[in-house]
Design a protein around this motif. Structure first.
Motif, PDB file in Angstrom:
ATOM      1  N   SER A   1       0.840  -1.194   0.000  1.00 49.71           N
ATOM      2  CA  SER A   1       0.000   0.000   0.000  1.00 49.71           C
ATOM      3  C   SER A   1       0.874   1.241   0.000  1.00 49.71           C
ATOM      4  CB  SER A   1      -0.936   0.019   1.208  1.00 49.71           C
ATOM      5  OG  SER A   1      -0.215   0.228   2.390  1.00 49.71           O
ATOM      6  N   ILE A   2       0.304   2.321  -0.508  1.00 52.99           N
ATOM      7  CA  ILE A   2       1.000   3.608  -0.521  1.00 52.99           C
ATOM      8  C   ILE A   2      -0.043   4.683  -0.245  1.00 52.99           C
ATOM      9  CG2 ILE A   2       0.787   3.840  -3.026  1.00 52.99           C
ATOM     10  CD1 ILE A   2       3.531   5.269  -2.962  1.00 52.99           C
ATOM     11  N   ASP A   3       0.270   5.578   0.698  1.00 52.54           N
ATOM     12  CA  ASP A   3      -0.646   6.650   1.075  1.00 52.54           C
ATOM     13  C   ASP A   3       0.074   7.981   0.983  1.00 52.54           C
ATOM     14  OD1 ASP A   3      -2.875   5.016   1.770  1.00 52.54           O
ATOM     15  OD2 ASP A   3      -1.883   4.530   3.665  1.00 52.54           O
ATOM     16  N   LEU A   4      -0.592   8.963   0.395  1.00 49.93           N
ATOM     17  CA  LEU A   4      -0.065  10.321   0.350  1.00 49.93           C
ATOM     18  C   LEU A   4      -0.282  10.935   1.724  1.00 49.93           C
ATOM     19  CD1 LEU A   4       1.129  12.579  -1.430  1.00 49.93           C
ATOM     20  CD2 LEU A   4      -1.202  13.251  -1.970  1.00 49.93           C
ATOM     21  N   THR A   5       0.808  11.320   2.398  1.00 49.04           N
ATOM     22  CA  THR A   5       0.703  11.783   3.786  1.00 49.04           C
ATOM     23  C   THR A   5       0.528  13.284   3.912  1.00 49.04           C
ATOM     24  OG1 THR A   5       3.104  11.918   3.930  1.00 49.04           O
ATOM     25  CG2 THR A   5       2.071   9.875   4.692  1.00 49.04           C
ATOM     26  N   CYS A   6       0.940  14.038   2.927  1.00 53.37           N
ATOM     27  CA  CYS A   6       0.906  15.495   3.069  1.00 53.37           C
ATOM     28  C   CYS A   6      -0.130  16.103   2.130  1.00 53.37           C
ATOM     29  CB  CYS A   6       2.285  16.083   2.829  1.00 53.37           C
ATOM     30  SG  CYS A   6       2.977  15.579   1.261  1.00 53.37           S
ATOM     31  N   THR A   7      -1.346  15.622   2.225  1.00 50.19           N
ATOM     32  CA  THR A   7      -2.403  16.150   1.362  1.00 50.19           C
ATOM     33  C   THR A   7      -2.659  17.623   1.635  1.00 50.19           C
ATOM     34  OG1 THR A   7      -4.066  15.365   2.926  1.00 50.19           O
ATOM     35  CG2 THR A   7      -3.558  13.930   1.063  1.00 50.19           C
ATOM     36  N   HIS A   8      -2.420  18.065   2.881  1.00 50.68           N
ATOM     37  CA  HIS A   8      -2.641  19.478   3.200  1.00 50.68           C
ATOM     38  C   HIS A   8      -1.735  20.379   2.367  1.00 50.68           C
ATOM     39  CE1 HIS A   8       0.687  18.274   5.812  1.00 50.68           C
ATOM     40  NE2 HIS A   8       1.053  19.544   5.829  1.00 50.68           N
ATOM     41  N   GLU A   9      -0.516  19.942   2.068  1.00 51.01           N
ATOM     42  CA  GLU A   9       0.383  20.733   1.235  1.00 51.01           C
ATOM     43  C   GLU A   9      -0.131  20.821  -0.197  1.00 51.01           C
ATOM     44  OE1 GLU A   9       4.464  19.479   1.484  1.00 51.01           O
ATOM     45  OE2 GLU A   9       4.350  19.328   3.675  1.00 51.01           O
ATOM     46  N   LEU A  10      -0.677  19.724  -0.705  1.00 47.38           N
ATOM     47  CA  LEU A  10      -1.254  19.726  -2.044  1.00 47.38           C
ATOM     48  C   LEU A  10      -2.452  20.672  -2.096  1.00 47.38           C
ATOM     49  CD1 LEU A  10      -1.440  18.648  -4.929  1.00 47.38           C
ATOM     50  CD2 LEU A  10      -2.727  16.699  -4.043  1.00 47.38           C
ATOM     51  N   VAL A  11      -3.303  20.600  -1.089  1.00 48.20           N
ATOM     52  CA  VAL A  11      -4.464  21.490  -1.022  1.00 48.20           C
ATOM     53  C   VAL A  11      -4.015  22.945  -0.958  1.00 48.20           C
ATOM     54  CG1 VAL A  11      -6.419  22.177   0.413  1.00 48.20           C
ATOM     55  CG2 VAL A  11      -5.996  19.761  -0.010  1.00 48.20           C
ATOM     56  N   GLU A  12      -2.990  23.232  -0.170  1.00 47.82           N
ATOM     57  CA  GLU A  12      -2.475  24.601  -0.059  1.00 47.82           C
ATOM     58  C   GLU A  12      -1.981  25.122  -1.402  1.00 47.82           C
ATOM     59  OE1 GLU A  12       0.469  24.993   3.008  1.00 47.82           O
ATOM     60  OE2 GLU A  12      -0.895  24.231   4.548  1.00 47.82           O
ATOM     61  N   LYS A  13      -1.287  24.283  -2.160  1.00 44.00           N
ATOM     62  CA  LYS A  13      -0.792  24.693  -3.480  1.00 44.00           C
ATOM     63  C   LYS A  13      -1.956  25.020  -4.413  1.00 44.00           C
ATOM     64  CE  LYS A  13       3.733  23.587  -3.176  1.00 44.00           C
ATOM     65  NZ  LYS A  13       4.778  24.550  -3.282  1.00 44.00           N
ATOM     66  N   ILE A  14      -2.991  24.198  -4.379  1.00 42.50           N
ATOM     67  CA  ILE A  14      -4.156  24.425  -5.239  1.00 42.50           C
ATOM     68  C   ILE A  14      -4.882  25.692  -4.814  1.00 42.50           C
ATOM     69  CG2 ILE A  14      -6.414  23.520  -5.914  1.00 42.50           C
ATOM     70  CD1 ILE A  14      -5.126  20.692  -5.657  1.00 42.50           C
ATOM     71  N   VAL A  15      -5.151  25.825  -3.521  1.00 44.48           N
ATOM     72  CA  VAL A  15      -5.875  26.989  -3.010  1.00 44.48           C
ATOM     73  C   VAL A  15      -5.096  28.267  -3.294  1.00 44.48           C
ATOM     74  CG1 VAL A  15      -6.664  28.110  -0.878  1.00 44.48           C
ATOM     75  CG2 VAL A  15      -7.173  25.704  -1.284  1.00 44.48           C
ATOM     76  N   GLU A  16      -3.796  28.212  -3.159  1.00 43.98           N
ATOM     77  CA  GLU A  16      -2.949  29.382  -3.437  1.00 43.98           C
ATOM     78  C   GLU A  16      -3.152  29.866  -4.874  1.00 43.98           C
ATOM     79  OE1 GLU A  16       1.768  29.719  -4.061  1.00 43.98           O
ATOM     80  OE2 GLU A  16       1.159  28.970  -2.084  1.00 43.98           O
ATOM     81  N   GLN A  17      -3.200  28.927  -5.810  1.00 47.86           N
ATOM     82  CA  GLN A  17      -3.392  29.304  -7.217  1.00 47.86           C
ATOM     83  C   GLN A  17      -4.802  29.823  -7.472  1.00 47.86           C
ATOM     84  OE1 GLN A  17      -0.963  29.519  -9.492  1.00 47.86           O
ATOM     85  NE2 GLN A  17       0.390  28.922  -7.820  1.00 47.86           N
ATOM     86  N   VAL A  18      -5.800  29.205  -6.870  1.00 47.82           N
ATOM     87  CA  VAL A  18      -7.180  29.654  -7.060  1.00 47.82           C
ATOM     88  C   VAL A  18      -7.380  31.025  -6.431  1.00 47.82           C
ATOM     89  CG1 VAL A  18      -9.597  29.156  -6.505  1.00 47.82           C
ATOM     90  CG2 VAL A  18      -8.105  27.315  -7.276  1.00 47.82           C
ATOM     91  N   HIS A  19      -6.767  31.287  -5.279  1.00 45.68           N
ATOM     92  CA  HIS A  19      -6.906  32.586  -4.619  1.00 45.68           C
ATOM     93  C   HIS A  19      -6.347  33.715  -5.477  1.00 45.68           C
ATOM     94  CE1 HIS A  19      -7.665  31.458  -0.150  1.00 45.68           C
ATOM     95  NE2 HIS A  19      -8.523  30.897  -0.963  1.00 45.68           N
TER      96      HIS A  19
END
Length: 134
Positions: free
Chosen positions: A89-107
């Motif tokens: 199994s493999i899990d992405l642990t830092c989803t908050h960083e990915l969300v921050e990158k997306i939100v930063e661009q949308v903002h």
């Protein structure tokens, strides 16, 4: 009643049920459509160009995230009976960083509106009282 009369009655009832099912399906579709309209009534409207810009911002935010860094994942390995190691199994642990990158661009696409102070209730609960005079 004999068997023929009962078969005829059954046939008639089945036809009536089918006709009502068709009407019921129409009402169900109308209900879903109206519920969707109610759900969307207070949503801000965007042009197709604005939707495209949001999509591009999300793509840029995802593109700026480093998916190659091994520290971003929790991995579990397993071993088969013949000694082969596999990734269980493999899990992405830092989803908050990915969300921050997306939100930063949308903002970057919007400006933030001024919000009234929390103590200022002047914009809340404005009720108009109307009386009918005959």
């Amino acid at each position: 009643m004999n068997a023929k009369d009962l078969e005829l009655k059954i046939s008639g009832l089945e036809k009536a049920i089918k006709e009502h099912d068709d009407a019921s399906a129409t009402f169900q579709n109308d209900l879903k459509s109206t519920q969707k309209q109610l759900e969307d009534i207070n949503k801000p409207e965007l042009t197709p160009l604005q939707f495209d810009r949001i999509q591009e911002a999300v793509e840029e935010g995802v593109g700026n995230f480093s998916f190659d860094e091994q520290e971003n994942y929790d991995k579990e390995f397993g071993m088969e009976y013949d000694g082969k190691v596999y990734l269980e199994s493999i899990d992405l642990t830092c989803t908050h960083e990915l969300v921050e990158k997306i939100v930063e661009q949308v903002h970057k696409l919007f400006t933030e509106a001024e919000c009234p102070e929390e103590d200022d209730n002047s914009q809340l609960n404005n009720v108009t009282h109307v009386e009918k005079v005959i």
